[in-house]
Design a protein around this motif. Sequence first.
Motif, mmCIF file in Angstrom:
data_model
loop_
_atom_site.group_PDB
_atom_site.id
_atom_site.type_symbol
_atom_site.label_atom_id
_atom_site.label_comp_id
_atom_site.label_asym_id
_atom_site.label_seq_id
_atom_site.Cartn_x
_atom_site.Cartn_y
_atom_site.Cartn_z
ATOM 1 N N THR A 86 49.404 20.715 4.679
ATOM 2 C CA THR A 86 50.665 20.083 5.059
ATOM 3 C C THR A 86 50.961 18.969 4.069
ATOM 4 O O THR A 86 50.194 18.741 3.122
ATOM 5 N N TRP A 113 56.869 17.332 4.329
ATOM 6 C CA TRP A 113 57.186 18.352 5.342
ATOM 7 C C TRP A 113 57.307 17.702 6.719
ATOM 8 O O TRP A 113 58.270 17.953 7.449
ATOM 9 N N ARG A 141 60.858 17.592 8.772
ATOM 10 C CA ARG A 141 61.024 18.436 9.961
ATOM 11 C C ARG A 141 61.041 17.659 11.265
ATOM 12 O O ARG A 141 61.551 18.146 12.272
ATOM 13 N N MET A 149 51.858 25.742 21.208
ATOM 14 C CA MET A 149 53.309 25.601 21.288
ATOM 15 C C MET A 149 54.012 26.564 20.348
ATOM 16 O O MET A 149 53.618 26.718 19.200
ATOM 17 N N MET A 157 62.153 15.896 27.826
ATOM 18 C CA MET A 157 62.015 17.332 28.012
ATOM 19 C C MET A 157 60.610 17.718 27.552
ATOM 20 O O MET A 157 60.135 17.180 26.550
ATOM 21 N N GLY A 158 59.944 18.582 28.306
ATOM 22 C CA GLY A 158 58.584 18.923 27.906
ATOM 23 C C GLY A 158 58.087 20.215 28.515
ATOM 24 O O GLY A 158 58.859 20.988 29.098
ATOM 25 N N GLY A 159 56.788 20.421 28.394
ATOM 26 C CA GLY A 159 56.127 21.648 28.827
ATOM 27 C C GLY A 159 56.493 22.004 30.258
ATOM 28 O O GLY A 159 56.653 21.148 31.118
ATOM 29 N N ARG A 169 65.144 15.347 14.763
ATOM 30 C CA ARG A 169 66.264 16.301 14.683
ATOM 31 C C ARG A 169 66.792 16.638 16.077
ATOM 32 O O ARG A 169 67.994 16.805 16.270
ATOM 33 N N ASN A 186 61.023 14.683 18.275
ATOM 34 C CA ASN A 186 61.482 15.140 16.973
ATOM 35 C C ASN A 186 62.836 14.492 16.693
ATOM 36 O O ASN A 186 63.746 14.584 17.506
ATOM 37 N N CYS A 192 55.849 15.924 28.981
ATOM 38 C CA CYS A 192 56.636 14.872 28.308
ATOM 39 C C CYS A 192 57.719 14.274 29.199
ATOM 40 O O CYS A 192 58.205 13.183 28.928
ATOM 41 N N GLY A 232 56.874 26.203 18.591
ATOM 42 C CA GLY A 232 57.766 25.102 18.228
ATOM 43 C C GLY A 232 59.227 25.493 18.115
ATOM 44 O O GLY A 232 60.107 24.798 18.624
ATOM 45 N N ARG A 233 59.469 26.645 17.475
ATOM 46 C CA ARG A 233 60.848 27.071 17.259
ATOM 47 C C ARG A 233 61.550 27.361 18.591
ATOM 48 O O ARG A 233 62.716 27.076 18.776
ATOM 49 N N ARG A 236 48.026 23.252 11.993
ATOM 50 C CA ARG A 236 48.975 22.317 11.380
ATOM 51 C C ARG A 236 50.317 22.269 12.105
ATOM 52 O O ARG A 236 51.061 21.298 11.983
ATOM 53 N N LEU A 272 54.905 26.247 25.764
ATOM 54 C CA LEU A 272 54.255 24.961 25.472
ATOM 55 C C LEU A 272 53.260 24.716 26.598
ATOM 56 O O LEU A 272 53.660 24.432 27.722
HETATM 57 N N1 ACO Z 1 53.037 21.479 7.408
HETATM 58 C C1 ACO Z 1 53.548 22.422 6.579
HETATM 59 N N2 ACO Z 1 54.047 23.579 7.016
HETATM 60 C C2 ACO Z 1 54.032 23.797 8.350
HETATM 61 C C3 ACO Z 1 53.510 22.862 9.254
HETATM 62 C C4 ACO Z 1 53.002 21.671 8.727
HETATM 63 N N3 ACO Z 1 52.479 20.712 9.531
HETATM 64 N N4 ACO Z 1 53.657 23.363 10.496
HETATM 65 C C5 ACO Z 1 54.233 24.566 10.390
HETATM 66 N N5 ACO Z 1 54.460 24.845 9.074
HETATM 67 C C6 ACO Z 1 55.063 26.013 8.507
HETATM 68 C C7 ACO Z 1 55.021 27.212 9.388
HETATM 69 O O1 ACO Z 1 53.758 27.859 9.311
HETATM 70 C C8 ACO Z 1 56.132 28.074 8.837
HETATM 71 O O2 ACO Z 1 55.649 28.747 7.714
HETATM 72 P P1 ACO Z 1 56.066 30.271 7.444
HETATM 73 O O3 ACO Z 1 57.564 30.231 7.287
HETATM 74 O O4 ACO Z 1 55.324 30.603 6.214
HETATM 75 O O5 ACO Z 1 55.642 31.024 8.673
HETATM 76 C C9 ACO Z 1 57.150 27.036 8.383
HETATM 77 O O6 ACO Z 1 56.453 25.783 8.281
HETATM 78 C C10 ACO Z 1 58.339 26.877 9.300
HETATM 79 O O7 ACO Z 1 57.848 26.794 10.638
HETATM 80 P P2 ACO Z 1 58.806 26.578 11.848
HETATM 81 O O8 ACO Z 1 57.993 26.503 13.098
HETATM 82 O O9 ACO Z 1 59.952 27.508 11.800
HETATM 83 O O10 ACO Z 1 59.355 25.129 11.484
HETATM 84 P P3 ACO Z 1 60.464 24.303 12.206
HETATM 85 O O11 ACO Z 1 61.491 23.885 11.262
HETATM 86 O O12 ACO Z 1 60.888 24.936 13.507
HETATM 87 O O13 ACO Z 1 59.659 22.967 12.586
HETATM 88 C C11 ACO Z 1 58.596 22.015 14.501
HETATM 89 C C12 ACO Z 1 58.513 23.070 13.394
HETATM 90 C C13 ACO Z 1 58.602 20.647 13.853
HETATM 91 C C14 ACO Z 1 57.389 22.176 15.388
HETATM 92 C C15 ACO Z 1 59.886 22.231 15.306
HETATM 93 O O14 ACO Z 1 60.013 23.568 15.682
HETATM 94 C C16 ACO Z 1 59.952 21.372 16.519
HETATM 95 O O15 ACO Z 1 60.022 20.176 16.449
HETATM 96 N N6 ACO Z 1 59.979 21.980 17.721
HETATM 97 C C17 ACO Z 1 60.064 21.263 18.938
HETATM 98 C C18 ACO Z 1 58.730 20.718 19.235
HETATM 99 C C19 ACO Z 1 58.778 19.730 20.321
HETATM 100 O O16 ACO Z 1 59.713 18.982 20.453
HETATM 101 N N7 ACO Z 1 57.719 19.730 21.070
HETATM 102 C C20 ACO Z 1 57.504 18.777 22.027
HETATM 103 C C21 ACO Z 1 58.182 19.089 23.291
HETATM 104 S S1 ACO Z 1 57.684 17.882 24.385
HETATM 105 C C22 ACO Z 1 56.214 18.282 25.181
HETATM 106 O O17 ACO Z 1 56.249 18.653 26.330
HETATM 107 C C23 ACO Z 1 54.904 18.150 24.508
#
Ligand code: ACO
Length: 323
Positions: A29, A33, A37, A213, A310-312, A255, A253, A113, A215-216, A152, A196
């Motif tokens: 990572t 990145w 993100r 999770m 908002m969460g799991g 975003r 996040n 969360c 994530g997407r 990661r 999640l």
């Molecule tokens: N470093 C580098 N690359 C990474 C990392 C990292 N830490 N993590 C993932 N990648 C890669 C992936 O493997 C993927 O690679 P690939 O295209 O070769 O497969 C690429 O980055 C894109 O992955 P996506 O999952 O599509 O990335 P995205 O832009 O969606 O960002 C993230 C990922 C940050 C997790 C995003 O989806 C997100 O924030 N989701 C919501 C998560 C969230 O809010 N969770 C908490 C909810 S609250 C609770 O209850 C805990």
Amino acid sequence: MIRSVVRGNGAALPRRIMKNADFEGMVETSDEWIVQRTGIRQRHVAADDETTASLGEAAARAALDSAGLTPADIDLIVLATSTPNNTFPATAVEIQNRLGMHHGFAFDMQAVCSGFVYAVATADLYIRGGLAKRVLVIGSETFSRILDWSDRSTCVLFGDGAGAVVLEAAEGEGSIADRGVLAASLRSDGVHKDKLFVDGGPSTTGTVGHLRMEGREVFKHAVGMITDVIEATFAEAGITAQDLDWFVPHQANKRIIDASAKKLGIAEQKVVVTVDLHGNTSAASVPLALSVAVADGRIKKGDLVLLEAMGGGFTWGAVLLRW
Ligand code: ACO
């Protein structure tokens, strides 16, 4: 009518700060990145002697100090956490004991969360129902203990910490001008439970497990769910986004925060953002963000504040209150 008014607040963070660059030797990572993100730049990570109970106790003591109260003045502790010290008893009871409190009652609330938002709404009902006069509402988490540090896509997102508020019964006129909790809206839908979750538990694997999770998928649902529940809260209170002084969202996040605020028409300068400092601290994220915005003088007595999470589960919810 009785209102639940915030009389004090506080926070506690583990000593150790872990920067994004610290992950670079552990998983593939980069700081770039993670910042691009998520908006996260650093998070606090608990040492062995720092637990959900010890962080929660420290946040509770800080909240009591700011309220000018002692544990003797509290009748109820509601602790929002998904990372309890033990499967049971409730970590709230451990915090009660650490505070030297042998009266009243204490319990944990598990809504991942959304836990702090659920806990504030619940404490408000205990106060308005006459079952408690002063409630310590705490969000405390040690998500570092349930992370898969080789994954990661999750390990860079979360952090540890705790925040707390003291809610106190006070007379209000029943109007939106009152101080205290004014409206709340809570939701959950277990159809999303596998997006999640933690892959362990006492009744299944007999282990603690690790956070998993999609994530997407979480991202895809987050903005719509958050804005729905906030619009329901606005409707209940008879206000619009323009009436708000501060928006204190769950810090998962940047975003998601930006997109939600934009969709709701909440001006950027009214949004409290701490995800850069703390990462996602689950149930601790909203009270930690509150503590930052109160300490730096942004949130003041009389301000109209919207909390959201908002969460799991998924679980999601919003609380509108006048500080
Ligand atoms: N470093 C580098 N690359 C990474 C990392 C990292 N830490 N993590 C993932 N990648 C890669 C992936 O493997 C993927 O690679 P690939 O295209 O070769 O497969 C690429 O980055 C894109 O992955 P996506 O999952 O599509 O990335 P995205 O832009 O969606 O960002 C993230 C990922 C940050 C997790 C995003 O989806 C997100 O924030 N989701 C919501 C998560 C969230 O809010 N969770 C908490 C909810 S609250 C609770 O209850 C805990």
